[in-house]
Design a protein around this motif. Structure first.
Motif, PDB file in Angstrom:
ATOM      1  N   ARG A   1      52.160  45.677  32.037  1.00 36.96           N
ATOM      2  CA  ARG A   1      51.363  46.888  32.192  1.00 36.96           C
ATOM      3  C   ARG A   1      51.164  47.372  33.629  1.00 36.96           C
ATOM      4  O   ARG A   1      50.814  48.527  33.828  1.00 36.96           O
ATOM      5  CB  ARG A   1      49.975  46.664  31.565  1.00 36.96           C
ATOM      6  N   ASN A   2      51.342  46.552  34.628  1.00 36.81           N
ATOM      7  CA  ASN A   2      51.115  47.002  36.004  1.00 36.81           C
ATOM      8  C   ASN A   2      52.420  47.531  36.575  1.00 36.81           C
ATOM      9  O   ASN A   2      53.251  46.777  37.074  1.00 36.81           O
ATOM     10  CB  ASN A   2      50.580  45.860  36.868  1.00 36.81           C
TER      11      ASN A   2
ATOM     12  N   ALA B   1      41.226  46.359  29.918  1.00 40.38           N
ATOM     13  CA  ALA B   1      42.607  46.727  29.622  1.00 40.38           C
ATOM     14  C   ALA B   1      43.383  45.563  29.021  1.00 40.38           C
ATOM     15  O   ALA B   1      44.203  45.754  28.113  1.00 40.38           O
ATOM     16  CB  ALA B   1      43.293  47.235  30.886  1.00 40.38           C
ATOM     17  N   PHE B   2      43.169  44.347  29.530  1.00 43.73           N
ATOM     18  CA  PHE B   2      43.870  43.191  28.963  1.00 43.73           C
ATOM     19  C   PHE B   2      43.533  43.058  27.483  1.00 43.73           C
ATOM     20  O   PHE B   2      44.429  42.862  26.650  1.00 43.73           O
ATOM     21  CB  PHE B   2      43.482  41.906  29.693  1.00 43.73           C
TER      22      PHE B   2
ATOM     23  N   ASN C   1      40.878  52.886  39.070  1.00 40.54           N
ATOM     24  CA  ASN C   1      41.504  51.568  39.155  1.00 40.54           C
ATOM     25  C   ASN C   1      43.021  51.707  39.246  1.00 40.54           C
ATOM     26  O   ASN C   1      43.673  52.155  38.300  1.00 40.54           O
ATOM     27  CB  ASN C   1      41.137  50.731  37.920  1.00 40.54           C
ATOM     28  N   GLY C   2      43.602  51.332  40.378  1.00 35.32           N
ATOM     29  CA  GLY C   2      45.012  51.557  40.611  1.00 35.32           C
ATOM     30  C   GLY C   2      45.913  50.369  40.377  1.00 35.32           C
ATOM     31  O   GLY C   2      47.134  50.468  40.532  1.00 35.32           O
ATOM     32  N   SER C   3      45.344  49.213  40.021  1.00 36.15           N
ATOM     33  CA  SER C   3      46.172  48.025  39.836  1.00 36.15           C
ATOM     34  C   SER C   3      45.449  47.024  38.964  1.00 36.15           C
ATOM     35  O   SER C   3      44.228  46.890  39.015  1.00 36.15           O
ATOM     36  CB  SER C   3      46.497  47.383  41.190  1.00 36.15           C
ATOM     37  N   TYR C   4      46.223  46.320  38.144  1.00 31.22           N
ATOM     38  CA  TYR C   4      45.677  45.220  37.346  1.00 31.22           C
ATOM     39  C   TYR C   4      45.894  43.864  38.024  1.00 31.22           C
ATOM     40  O   TYR C   4      45.571  42.820  37.447  1.00 31.22           O
ATOM     41  CB  TYR C   4      46.327  45.191  35.971  1.00 31.22           C
ATOM     42  N   VAL C   5      46.462  43.861  39.219  1.00 34.84           N
ATOM     43  CA  VAL C   5      46.753  42.601  39.914  1.00 34.84           C
ATOM     44  C   VAL C   5      45.489  42.071  40.566  1.00 34.84           C
ATOM     45  O   VAL C   5      44.866  42.761  41.381  1.00 34.84           O
ATOM     46  CB  VAL C   5      47.851  42.813  40.979  1.00 34.84           C
ATOM     47  N   PRO C   6      45.062  40.837  40.249  1.00 36.62           N
ATOM     48  CA  PRO C   6      43.870  40.261  40.887  1.00 36.62           C
ATOM     49  C   PRO C   6      44.064  40.115  42.392  1.00 36.62           C
ATOM     50  O   PRO C   6      45.194  40.013  42.887  1.00 36.62           O
ATOM     51  CB  PRO C   6      43.740  38.884  40.215  1.00 36.62           C
TER      52      PRO C   6
END
Length: 302
Positions: free
Chosen positions: A111-112, A156-157, A127-132
């Motif tokens: 998804r990212n 989202a997850f 929110n521009g990214s799902y990366v921690p």
């Protein structure tokens, strides 16, 4: 300042948990920004109602009658295995453990991407990214709970996995005022066995059961690796107390503008938490965009 939440050892000054319903002497953090919906520090905590006088310490209390969907399989094909429970007068599913690094990595890969983030809540357009922030995770920590994810990442997850971020029993988000109502909050009903327990395993604190500050090492553990930290509405549920705080679909507001700094609840305490913060009634309070080293999540459904 609010009592009950402290800085996480080894993390930056911004990585802190502000608690709504916890109290530990000398463990304070500053409130963040104007318009903070929390009560003043000298106000009575919301969760100080008398605990139940008695309840069995093993197995969940029997419900009066099983809901018609009690035998249905749980939704979702990604993330932790979900357990169907009967709690709060309803039947629904809860992930057995917190979401792990390896499980979250599958979501990031799916998804990212540069074409735009999918499964995002409408209030998370910022929110521009799902990366921690701590990504990639170190080798050998595949089975540890993912942390440093903000509320939008967690939401989202769960949607991607065919579930939802734990919220209101029956569907939708749960009002913050209903966070310790076992007929309304999925997370609280699951942890407390429909309001019957102070801790998921019983009413008496046992220091070594769950991964809080009293556990030797005072560090994050692999998800589900504390077998004594089981219970609530099902003996299959693990780590509802301690290890990492868990995001809940319960925020101070849901607006398109300023959504990043709206306050959202986290539940159950983390690996740095004292006994009072490990209770099922314990609730943290963070900005929606505030990923933190001791904050993760699990999903519910439907």
């Amino acid at each position: 300042m609010l009592a009950g939440c402290g800085l996480v050892t080894g993390l930056s000054a911004l990585e802190k948990v502000d608690c709504l319903d916890c109290a530990a002497p000398g463990d304070d953090t500053d409130s963040e920004g104007p318009g903070d919906p929390r009560p003043p520090a000298d106000a009575a905590p919301q969760d100080e109602a008398s605990p139940p006088t008695s309840t069995p310490d093993s197995g969940a209390p029997a419900e009066d009658s099983a809901p018609p969907d009690a035998g249905m399989p749980c939704p979702g094909t990604e993330g932790p295995v979900a357990v169907r429970i009967t709690a709060g007068g309803a039947s629904y599913c809860v992930d057995r453990t917190e979401v792990t690094n390896a499980q979250y990595a599958r979501f990031v890969a799916a998804r990212n991407n540069a074409l735009g983030l999918m499964d995002q809540d409408p209030h998370c357009a910022w929110n521009g990214s799902y990366v921690p922030t701590s990504w990639p995770y170190p080798a050998g920590r595949e089975g540890y709970p993912v942390a440093n994810v903000d509320w939008c990442d967690a939401y989202a997850f769960c949607k991607w996995a065919g579930k939802r971020l734990c919220g209101r029993i029956g569907g939708g988000r749960v009002a913050r005022s209903d966070g310790i109502d076992a007929t309304r909050s999925q997370w609280y009903a699951a942890c407390s066995a429909s309001g019957a327990r102070v801790y998921p395993y019983g009413n008496t604190y046992v220091a070594a059961s769950c991964n809080g500050e009293d556990v030797s090492g005072n560090a994050l553990r692999p998800a589900g690796s504390s077998p004594a930290c089981a219970g609530g509405a099902s003996p299959e549920l693990l780590d509802l107390s301690g290890n990492v705080w868990e995001w809940e679909d319960s925020c101070s507001a849901y607006t398109m503008a300023g959504g990043a700094i709206e306050r959202c609840e986290t539940r159950g305490g983390g690996y740095q938490s004292p006994a009072t913060n490990l209770r099922c009634v314990s609730r943290g309070d963070r900005n929606r965009d505030d990923g933190n080293g001791d904050t993760g999540f699990r999903c519910c459904g439907p």
